[in-house]
Design a protein around this motif. Structure first.
Motif, short mmCIF file in Angstrom:
data_model
loop_
_atom_site.label_atom_id
_atom_site.label_comp_id
_atom_site.label_asym_id
_atom_site.label_seq_id
_atom_site.Cartn_x
_atom_site.Cartn_y
_atom_site.Cartn_z
N TYR A 38 47.13 39.08 57.42
CA TYR A 38 47.52 39.42 55.97
C TYR A 38 48.04 38.03 55.70
O TYR A 38 48.92 37.66 55.62
N TYR A 40 49.00 36.01 51.92
CA TYR A 40 49.51 36.12 50.49
C TYR A 40 49.49 34.59 49.90
O TYR A 40 50.14 33.76 50.41
N ASN A 41 48.69 34.36 48.90
CA ASN A 41 48.24 33.10 48.62
C ASN A 41 48.22 32.79 46.96
O ASN A 41 47.96 33.99 46.49
N MET A 64 43.25 38.52 52.22
CA MET A 64 43.95 37.83 51.43
C MET A 64 44.19 38.64 50.04
O MET A 64 43.41 39.16 49.54
N GLU A 65 45.51 38.69 49.61
CA GLU A 65 45.86 38.83 48.35
C GLU A 65 46.47 37.75 47.55
O GLU A 65 47.13 36.75 48.24
N THR A 66 46.54 37.72 46.31
CA THR A 66 46.97 36.52 45.50
C THR A 66 48.03 36.94 44.68
O THR A 66 48.16 37.93 44.12
N TYR A 67 48.74 35.79 44.17
CA TYR A 67 49.92 35.79 43.30
C TYR A 67 49.85 34.78 42.18
O TYR A 67 49.16 33.93 42.53
N MET A 73 55.69 36.68 43.93
CA MET A 73 55.58 36.65 45.49
C MET A 73 56.73 37.08 46.10
O MET A 73 56.60 37.86 47.02
N LYS A 76 57.54 40.83 45.84
CA LYS A 76 56.72 41.62 46.54
C LYS A 76 57.09 41.60 47.91
O LYS A 76 57.04 42.73 48.80
N THR A 82 53.77 45.53 51.86
CA THR A 82 52.59 44.86 52.50
C THR A 82 53.24 43.84 53.71
O THR A 82 54.12 43.04 53.19
N PHE A 84 52.52 41.09 55.06
CA PHE A 84 51.95 39.84 55.08
C PHE A 84 52.46 38.89 56.26
O PHE A 84 53.49 38.63 56.71
N CYS A 87 52.50 33.44 53.71
CA CYS A 87 52.39 33.13 52.47
C CYS A 87 52.71 31.73 52.34
O CYS A 87 53.04 30.96 52.97
#
Length: 359
Positions: A38, A40-41, A64-67, A73, A76, A82, A84, A87
């Motif tokens: 996971y 986070y980018n 991948m989840e983005t911010y 970030m 979260k 989540t 992650f 990150c």
């Protein structure tokens, strides 16, 4: 229905329910399976081909989840909703996350390729000994301008931006640290100044600068500069380089007082449930060929000195992306601010944005 058959059906039902629950939880990020990473980018901040290459080489699937901000970030990560595994926070955010107990310590015995990183970008103040972070990309903050109207001498000092000849010309970056930083640099002060009276004075001085500001924007600055919607943009080196690539009449400079040098970093949050995958990802990104491909895609500077031989020659020679040591020695890293100073910076920036001179 006999007892054996009833037991068999009941067992099948339980298994199906448990599997469904597992995949629901995996999908929501509440648990991680052993073959998923996971990530986070920031948005569009890794070459897509590298994701595919990493998955093919390691067998891990990347989710991948983005911010769009360090603050979003961190919020979260704190929520622990989540899990992650990796990150990519900026330097001051690494410091904040470390102090808030949100990061795992890096086990350097599991890291392969740290020697590839330029020594200048290791063991910095925000993370001594790189106990919690590994550099990912870096850059500077400066001024992109249209050479058909202005010369580098016009931007020899941050103080020049108060000149009325720039009225309605400047696109300024939408950030409290960056905007107050312009005033601090113009006064010869540290970007990490926290004295309230000094910051209030700088805010008052910046009202004159805001009179020259056409708009306060973020990533859009590179597009508007490339289209010559304005002649001066205050932004990050990567965005400036992208604008210059689209319009050869543009140039980038850092005034004599210096500016900010920033670093984005790979870290392992405490939320990670798959540290084996996290280390595999870090080591994958430390390989020179992968670091080079990533830098070429994003068009920001890589801290990986061994990757420099493989990156696009045009990028390697670009002083916007890779300034000389004389410039680098004048640059300062943002340090994490305490809660009171953060609130003050944000309040003073808001004052400037809603001042009569701000659009």
């Amino acid at each position: 229905m006999n007892k054996v058959y009833k037991f068999f059906l009941g067992s099948i039902f339980v298994i199906v329910v448990l599997l469904a629950l597992k995949f629901m939880l995996i999908g929501s990020g509440q648990i991680s399976d052993s073959k998923t990473l996971y990530l986070y980018n920031w948005g569009d901040y890794i070459a897509p081909k590298l994701i595919s290459k990493f998955e093919k080489e390691t067998g891990y699937k990347v989710v991948m989840e983005t911010y769009d901000s360090n603050e979003a970030m961190i919020t979260k990560i704190k929520q622990k909703s989540t899990n992650f595994d990796i990150c990519i926070p900026s330097e001051y955010a690494v410091e904040m996350m470390r102090d808030q107990g949100l990061l795992e310590k890096i086990d350097h015995k599991k890291i392969e390729g740290l020697a590839n990183i330029d020594e200048r970008f290791l063991n910095l103040a925000y993370d001594p000994g790189n106990e919690y972070s590994i550099p990912y990309l870096w850059g500077t903050f400066g001024i992109v301008y249209n050479t058909k109207k202005y010369s580098q001498e016009d931007f020899s000092s941050w103080k020049n931006l108060w000149d009325k000849k720039f009225e309605g010309e400047i696109l300024s970056f939408d950030g409290a640290r960056e905007t107050l930083g312009i005033g601090l640099l113009a006064d010869g002060l540290s970007l990490n100044t926290t004295d309230p009276q000094t910051l209030i004075k700088v805010r008052d001085e910046l009202i004159g600068f805001m009179g020259n500001v056409k708009a306060i924007l973020a990533d859009e600055i590179r597009m508007y500069m490339a289209l010559e919607e304005s002649n001066v943009g205050i932004t990050f080196s990567g965005d400036a380089s992208n604008a210059i690539d689209a319009n050869s009449d543009l140039a980038y400079t850092i005034p004599k007082e210096g500016s900010n040098i920033w670093f984005d970093n790979m870290v392992i949050p405490k939320t990670s449930k798959n540290q084996q995958a996290a280390y595999a990802f870090i080591n994958f990104m430390l390989r020179p060929e992968n670091a080079a491909e990533n830098a070429d895609y994003i068009w920001y500077a890589t801290p990986n000195k061994k990757a420099l031989d493989s990156i696009d020659p045009e990028a390697r020679e670009d002083k916007t992306l890779y300034p000389d040591d004389e410039i680098i020695n004048k640059l300062e890293v943002f340090k994490a601010l305490d809660k009171e100073s953060t609130i003050l910076y944000n309040d003073l920036f808001l004052d400037l944005k809603i001042s009569p001179h701000a659009e």
